[in-house]
Design an enzyme around this catalytic site. Sequence first.
Site, PDB file in Angstrom:
ATOM      1  N   GLU A  66       3.836  -6.419   2.443  1.00 30.33           N
ATOM      2  CA  GLU A  66       3.521  -7.109   0.616  1.00 30.33           C
ATOM      3  C   GLU A  66       3.269  -6.263  -0.511  1.00 30.33           C
ATOM      4  O   GLU A  66       2.600  -5.201  -0.986  1.00 30.33           O
ATOM      5  CB  GLU A  66       2.112  -7.918   0.679  1.00 30.33           C
ATOM      6  N   CYS A  96     -12.579   2.766 -29.547  1.00 33.42           N
ATOM      7  CA  CYS A  96     -13.272   3.104 -29.821  1.00 33.42           C
ATOM      8  C   CYS A  96     -13.943   3.323 -28.539  1.00 33.42           C
ATOM      9  O   CYS A  96     -15.016   3.089 -27.973  1.00 33.42           O
ATOM     10  CB  CYS A  96     -13.824   2.449 -30.682  1.00 33.42           C
ATOM     11  N   GLU A  97     -14.240   4.249 -27.535  1.00 30.39           N
ATOM     12  CA  GLU A  97     -14.169   5.006 -26.555  1.00 30.39           C
ATOM     13  C   GLU A  97     -14.706   6.139 -26.098  1.00 30.39           C
ATOM     14  O   GLU A  97     -12.116   7.061 -26.158  1.00 30.39           O
ATOM     15  CB  GLU A  97     -14.342   3.527 -25.623  1.00 30.39           C
ATOM     16  N   GLY A 146       0.892  -1.345  -0.201  1.00 31.58           N
ATOM     17  CA  GLY A 146      -0.410   0.278  -0.312  1.00 31.58           C
ATOM     18  C   GLY A 146       0.899   1.783   0.233  1.00 31.58           C
ATOM     19  O   GLY A 146       0.468   2.534  -0.199  1.00 31.58           O
ATOM     20  N   TYR A 195     -10.209   4.639 -12.782  1.00 33.33           N
ATOM     21  CA  TYR A 195      -9.332   5.310 -12.054  1.00 33.33           C
ATOM     22  C   TYR A 195      -9.596   7.029 -11.810  1.00 33.33           C
ATOM     23  O   TYR A 195      -9.544   7.296 -10.984  1.00 33.33           O
ATOM     24  CB  TYR A 195      -8.739   4.525 -11.213  1.00 33.33           C
ATOM     25  N   ARG A 228       3.376  -1.640  -5.887  1.00 34.60           N
ATOM     26  CA  ARG A 228       3.547  -0.761  -6.562  1.00 34.60           C
ATOM     27  C   ARG A 228       5.095   0.250  -6.593  1.00 34.60           C
ATOM     28  O   ARG A 228       4.689   1.244  -6.803  1.00 34.60           O
ATOM     29  CB  ARG A 228       2.249   0.369  -6.193  1.00 34.60           C
TER      30      ARG A 228
HETATM   31  N1  LLP Z   1      -1.074  -7.364  -0.659  1.00 36.52           N
HETATM   32  C1  LLP Z   1      -2.421  -7.471  -0.926  1.00 36.52           C
HETATM   33  C2  LLP Z   1      -3.686  -7.956  -0.129  1.00 36.52           C
HETATM   34  C3  LLP Z   1      -3.235  -6.638  -2.025  1.00 36.52           C
HETATM   35  O1  LLP Z   1      -4.494  -7.002  -2.728  1.00 36.52           O
HETATM   36  C4  LLP Z   1      -2.516  -5.899  -2.519  1.00 36.52           C
HETATM   37  C5  LLP Z   1      -2.891  -4.446  -3.770  1.00 36.52           C
HETATM   38  C6  LLP Z   1      -1.127  -5.088  -2.026  1.00 36.52           C
HETATM   39  C7  LLP Z   1      -0.103  -6.207  -1.183  1.00 36.52           C
HETATM   40  C8  LLP Z   1       0.245  -4.030  -2.885  1.00 36.52           C
HETATM   41  O2  LLP Z   1      -0.452  -3.159  -2.732  1.00 36.52           O
HETATM   42  P1  LLP Z   1       0.228  -1.891  -3.439  1.00 36.52           P
HETATM   43  O3  LLP Z   1       1.507  -1.705  -2.220  1.00 36.52           O
HETATM   44  O4  LLP Z   1       0.891  -2.002  -4.908  1.00 36.52           O
HETATM   45  O5  LLP Z   1      -0.358  -0.314  -3.284  1.00 36.52           O
HETATM   46  N2  LLP Z   1      -4.953  -1.653  -9.551  1.00 36.52           N
HETATM   47  C9  LLP Z   1      -5.579  -0.703  -8.439  1.00 36.52           C
HETATM   48  C10 LLP Z   1      -4.667  -1.496  -7.605  1.00 36.52           C
HETATM   49  C11 LLP Z   1      -5.288  -2.873  -6.762  1.00 36.52           C
HETATM   50  C12 LLP Z   1      -4.070  -2.995  -5.620  1.00 36.52           C
HETATM   51  C13 LLP Z   1      -5.469  -4.118  -5.509  1.00 36.52           C
HETATM   52  N3  LLP Z   1      -4.613  -5.250  -4.149  1.00 36.52           N
HETATM   53  C14 LLP Z   1      -4.540   0.593  -9.114  1.00 36.52           C
HETATM   54  O6  LLP Z   1      -3.934   0.547 -10.664  1.00 36.52           O
HETATM   55  O7  LLP Z   1      -4.662   1.867  -8.315  1.00 36.52           O
END
Ligand code: LLP
Length: 441
Positions: free
Chosen positions: A294, A365-366, A249, A338, A297
């Site tokens: 975990e 096409c959108e 996150g 988003y 991003r």
């Molecule tokens: N662990 C779990 C259980 C998760 O659901 C996620 C992300 C992460 C770790 C990794 O989170 P990060 O460090 O990447 O924030 N598609 C969306 C983001 C969806 C994130 C889903 N879960 C976007 O493009 O913003």
Amino acid sequence: MNERKTLYADSEGQLIIGGCRATELAKEFGTPLYVFDEAYIRSMMRVYKNTLDEYYDGYGNVLYASKAFSCEAVYRIAASENIGCDAVSGGELYTALKAGFDAAHIYMHGNNKLYNELEEAVSAGVGGIVLDSVSEAQALDEICARSGKVQDVLIRINPGIEAHTHAFVQTARTDSKFGFSISDGSALEVIEQVLILKHIRLKGYHCHIGSQIFEKQSFVLAAEKMMNFISDIKSKTGFEATVLNMGGGFGIYYTDDDPKLKENDYASYLKALIDCVKHKAEELSLKRPYLLIEPGRSIVGESGITLYTVGTIKDIPGIKKYIAVDGGMFEAPRYALYQSKYCAVNAADVNAPATQVVSIAGKCCESGDLVAADVKLSDVKSGDILAVFSTGAYHYSMASNYNRNLIPAAVLVNEGKADIIVKRQDYEDIVRNDVVPERLK
Ligand code: LLP
């Protein structure tokens, strides 16, 4: 852009990433092109790993959240940095294993893991499976009984904190499809049921409070709640968790709406979380849990840029200017999903003053198909190479073949070398799974 040693403009104003000129990458590999800076990916993996080593005696690990960007090369990089990964589907698990990733360092996630995905995870020997339903726990127990194995598991807990970028909210009840709530007692209930099962071994808990978070306090609060929860469950059931997975996150820089974080800042997020875990362990007389995080991003997001060739330019006087590129929502879906914001530059002239505000339009096409809206840009013309920043996470991994567009290639750059890590699709890839029944021939 958030400049760094491996991302800057050279003396001629050309954008350099990983020692390569962006315009030359575009010429050599074509556009659209995902470009990944290997040194940045490694440095982010190391920041988290070193912080755990330094402040938590190495009693934990970093699991790269591979949903952010999954391909064999990135698992190889993670393995060589001695970190683990999380996989949320059979496909991610398969890719990690194919890349030679040690299954013991893979954690399997998902709110609705398929039966075959559970079987695949067990037979691979993954280090942990994060349970998200009672029926899944029972199915897993059955699979393990059949294969004569005992699988380590965590339970996904919902600590009642939802964090969104600069703010977080604490909720007594959540309506999330993920996890079990602490406050309504469902977490306790599922723990009691899982502890009875003979072929799965509960090790601890997992939580993930959201993505693109900058508020340090939200991570700390989540850690505090989880440690209180460990203590509470210990007193109610006698079970003391030995593993705590705090999810991912950590936010990244997309535009000036976001802070420009450096490696030290990420270390300080994790350090604050660790301090809280240590402090609570002492206060509650608990053993320090093995700590997992975990991040997805923050490891790959800023490592990536996408290169495009500018096509048509449409100026609707007094209303909007569209700069159309050869990509779009099929390879950059985050604006469409988003309304995400991005920065962009002319890759051949990074320092040229941004004299206009434009929308970067895709070729689908959108009408909602934009790569980004309201981007400050210098004067560009058809044929110029545009670089959009911070596209390493959730771009390639969320790409599709909408309009039968081809998913672009990805290259990994490092010290002036560029290697393909994902091939560009061709038209044959597009029709590969099409089947024409006899009666239509
Ligand atoms: N662990 C779990 C259980 C998760 O659901 C996620 C992300 C992460 C770790 C990794 O989170 P990060 O460090 O990447 O924030 N598609 C969306 C983001 C969806 C994130 C889903 N879960 C976007 O493009 O913003």
